[in-house]
Design an enzyme around this catalytic site. Structure first.
Site, short mmCIF file in Angstrom:
data_model
loop_
_atom_site.label_atom_id
_atom_site.label_comp_id
_atom_site.label_asym_id
_atom_site.label_seq_id
_atom_site.Cartn_x
_atom_site.Cartn_y
_atom_site.Cartn_z
N ASP A 14 0.81 -1.22 0.00
CA ASP A 14 0.00 0.00 0.00
C ASP A 14 0.85 1.27 0.00
OD1 ASP A 14 -2.21 -1.67 0.14
OD2 ASP A 14 -2.22 -1.65 2.33
N GLY A 16 1.56 3.02 -2.57
CA GLY A 16 1.10 3.95 -3.60
C GLY A 16 1.58 3.51 -4.98
N LYS A 17 1.82 2.20 -5.13
CA LYS A 17 2.34 1.66 -6.40
C LYS A 17 1.38 1.96 -7.56
CE LYS A 17 2.36 -2.38 -4.40
NZ LYS A 17 2.09 -2.02 -3.01
N ASN A 39 -5.37 -10.08 -3.47
CA ASN A 39 -5.00 -9.52 -2.15
C ASN A 39 -4.53 -8.07 -2.33
OD1 ASN A 39 -2.76 -10.50 -3.54
ND2 ASN A 39 -1.70 -11.28 -1.73
N GLY A 41 -4.60 -4.19 -3.71
CA GLY A 41 -5.57 -3.15 -4.05
C GLY A 41 -4.77 -1.94 -4.45
N HIS A 42 -4.77 -1.60 -5.72
CA HIS A 42 -3.96 -0.50 -6.23
C HIS A 42 -4.88 0.64 -6.64
CE1 HIS A 42 -0.35 -3.37 -7.20
NE2 HIS A 42 -0.72 -3.39 -5.95
N GLN A 223 1.97 -6.02 -3.22
CA GLN A 223 2.43 -6.12 -1.83
C GLN A 223 3.71 -5.31 -1.66
OE1 GLN A 223 1.38 -9.56 -3.30
NE2 GLN A 223 -0.52 -8.55 -2.81
N THR A 299 -8.42 -3.16 -0.16
CA THR A 299 -9.04 -4.44 -0.49
C THR A 299 -10.02 -4.89 0.58
OG1 THR A 299 -7.14 -5.10 -1.80
CG2 THR A 299 -8.50 -6.89 -0.98
N LYS A 330 3.00 10.18 -0.13
CA LYS A 330 2.20 10.63 1.01
C LYS A 330 2.93 11.61 1.94
CE LYS A 330 -1.38 7.89 1.84
NZ LYS A 330 -2.32 6.78 2.13
N ASP A 332 2.40 14.63 2.13
CA ASP A 332 1.36 15.55 2.63
C ASP A 332 0.76 15.07 3.95
OD1 ASP A 332 0.44 13.53 0.64
OD2 ASP A 332 -1.54 14.12 1.38
#
Ligand code: GDP
Ligand code: IMO
Ligand code: MG
Length: 423
Positions: A14, A16-17, A39, A41-42, A223, A299, A330, A332
């Site tokens: 997670d 930020g790919k 598994n 979630g992009h 992942q 996900t 991220k 920010d």
């Protein structure tokens, strides 16, 4: 002959790919996922649309790039069909630009049931799996029992499916696990029909031929390196090689055909699911990062655990992957802090060390921090490097020095446009 660039996560996923693959796709002809499955979630955001992809590569929204689902990926046809339906709703014409490896393994409904049964049996030692059937599917792959995309086109497909399900039923009865397979199978076979509308190809030939014609290929990891089956915090890991070498196995690309290795990391750390997390902030500071970063799983919706940036872990991931450039996401999210902490060393068995050791359990390893001044201002509207606050530049320089690796992009918001090139 061109080389394949590889983009992967350096932490626990997670990072930020998805956003960065989408940003970089105009520079590539082909985007290829090499491992993992639903598994993942992009998340991609552009023109006010927020979209989450699970199996389909993150180049799918661009007009010409071909998206390859490689042999290392495991596919749940039901989830794949849902992804395709969502693309249809957004009027994305995917048929001409999405191809699947015949060697990719299929996640059966019983794989998902086995995942749930196995997690339930582990009790308080559970992995915190996404319960998408990932572990059992990779187990059948290495156990040489798996069902592959290429099998769909053979007349033995149903017989092979039935034989595998029979084996799974025995395992489920061993677990004393209750289920209703008849409820799950119709949707699965319906989704197989949808999948058949796509091209099943020998992606290893396709990709190597493309490289020989100097096409530009980007391999998209899922992942993160600290969830790698070999080098992650085992057993609290996923069941595939998430590292750069996984791109060779998962696509059929030789090691000497790997070019740039792009490592994605957050300006802090997160982890979802169980397992050790040396810099975890299980307090109100961690909660404020979770809220500011909207750290809830793409996900599963689960709250992500949060903590400070961990340099020894980052250096470990850079070493294992051969990272040539870093991208920091991220930034920010840390804007509300006057003072930030960065872990530079660990206390390990009474000694100070600067590397990630075998055992990172809190009983054996405690983080040692350096304080660094925060930028404490809103970054989300900044579009140029020259406008970045000096404290953020110092934070980046600190990371570059510690890791001896350049940071080429800094991300200051979820949207495509909130991306700052550093060179
Ligand atoms: P992936 O699995 O590595 O693709 O990452 P995810 O999509 O699961 O999680 C990253 C989350 O952070 C998503 O909700 C993104 O929209 C969001 N995101 C990405 N980059 C930034 C950024 O620079 N700032 C903020 N605030 N959010 C970001
Ligand atoms: P992306 O690609 C974050 C975690 C799960 C669990 C462990 C094993 O979006 O970065 P699994 O379902 O693979 O058996 O779960 O790995 N995990 C992820 N965490 N991002 C992911 O993917 C993940 N995929 C799996 O939470 O701890
Ligand atoms: Mg994700």
């Amino acid at each position: 002959m061109n080389k394949t660039d590889v983009l992967l996560g350096l932490q626990w996923g997670d990072e930020g790919k998805g956003k960065i693959v989408d940003v970089l796709t105009p520079d590539y002809d082909i985007i290829a996922r090499f491992q993992g499955g639903p598994n993942a979630g992009h998340t991609l955001e552009f023109n006010g649309i927020k979209h989450v992809l699970h199996t389909i590569p993150s180049g799918i929204f661009h007009p010409t790039a071909i998206n390859v689902v490689g042999n290392g990926v495991v596919i749940d046809p039901v989830i794949f069909k849902k992804e395709l339906d969502a693309l249809t709703n957004l009027k994305v014409d995917y048929k001409s630009k999405l191809v699947i490896s015949k060697r990719a393994h299929l996640i059966l409904p019983t794989h998902r049931l086995l995942d749930a049964a196995s997690e339930a049996a582990k009790g308080k030692n559970k992995i915190g799996s996404t319960l998408k059937g990932i572990g059992p599917t990779y187990m059948d792959k290495t156990g040489r029992n798996g069902l592959r995309v290429g099998d769909i086109e053979t007349k033995e497909f149903k017989a092979k499916y039935d034989a595998l399900v029979e084996k799974h039923k025995q395992l489920l009865s061993y677990h004393n696990y209750e289920y209703n397979l008849q409820e799950l199978e119709p949707a699965w076979f319906e989704a197989i029909e949808t999948l058949k509308q796509l091209q099943f190809i020998d992606t290893e030939h396709y990709l190597n031929e493309a490289l020989s014609k100097n096409k530009r290929v980007l391999a998209e990891g899922a992942q993160g390196s600290l969830l790698d089956i070999d080098f992650g915090s085992y057993p609290f890991v996923t069941s595939s090689n998430t590292i750069c070498a996984g791109a060779c196995n998962g696509l059929g690309i030789a090691p000497n055909r790997i070019g740039n290795v792009i490592g994605i990391f957050k300006a802090y750390c997160t982890r979802v699911g169980s397992g050790p997390f040396p810099t975890e902030l299980d307090n109100e500071v961690g909660e404020s990062i979770r809220q500011a970063g909207r750290e809830f799983g793409s996900t599963t919706g689960r709250a992500r655990r949060t903590g400070w940036l961990d340099i020894p872990a980052l250096k470990y991931a850079i070493m294992i992957n051969g990272v040539t450039e870093l991208m920091m996401m991220k930034a920010d999210v840390l804007s509300d802090f006057k003072e930030l902490q960065i872990c530079t060393h660990y206390m390990h068995n009474g000694k100070t060390i600067d590397y990630l050791p075998y055992n990172i359990d809190p009983a054996y390893l405690q983080p040692i921090y350096t304080s660094i001044k925060g930028w404490n201002c809103d970054l989300t509207g900044i579009t140029e490097k020259s406008k970045l606050p000096v404290e953020l530049m110092d934070y980046i320089k600190f990371i570059e020095k510690e890791t001896a690796t350049p940071v080429s992009i800094v991300s200051v918001g979820p949207d495509r446009t909130q991306t700052i090139k550093m060179s």
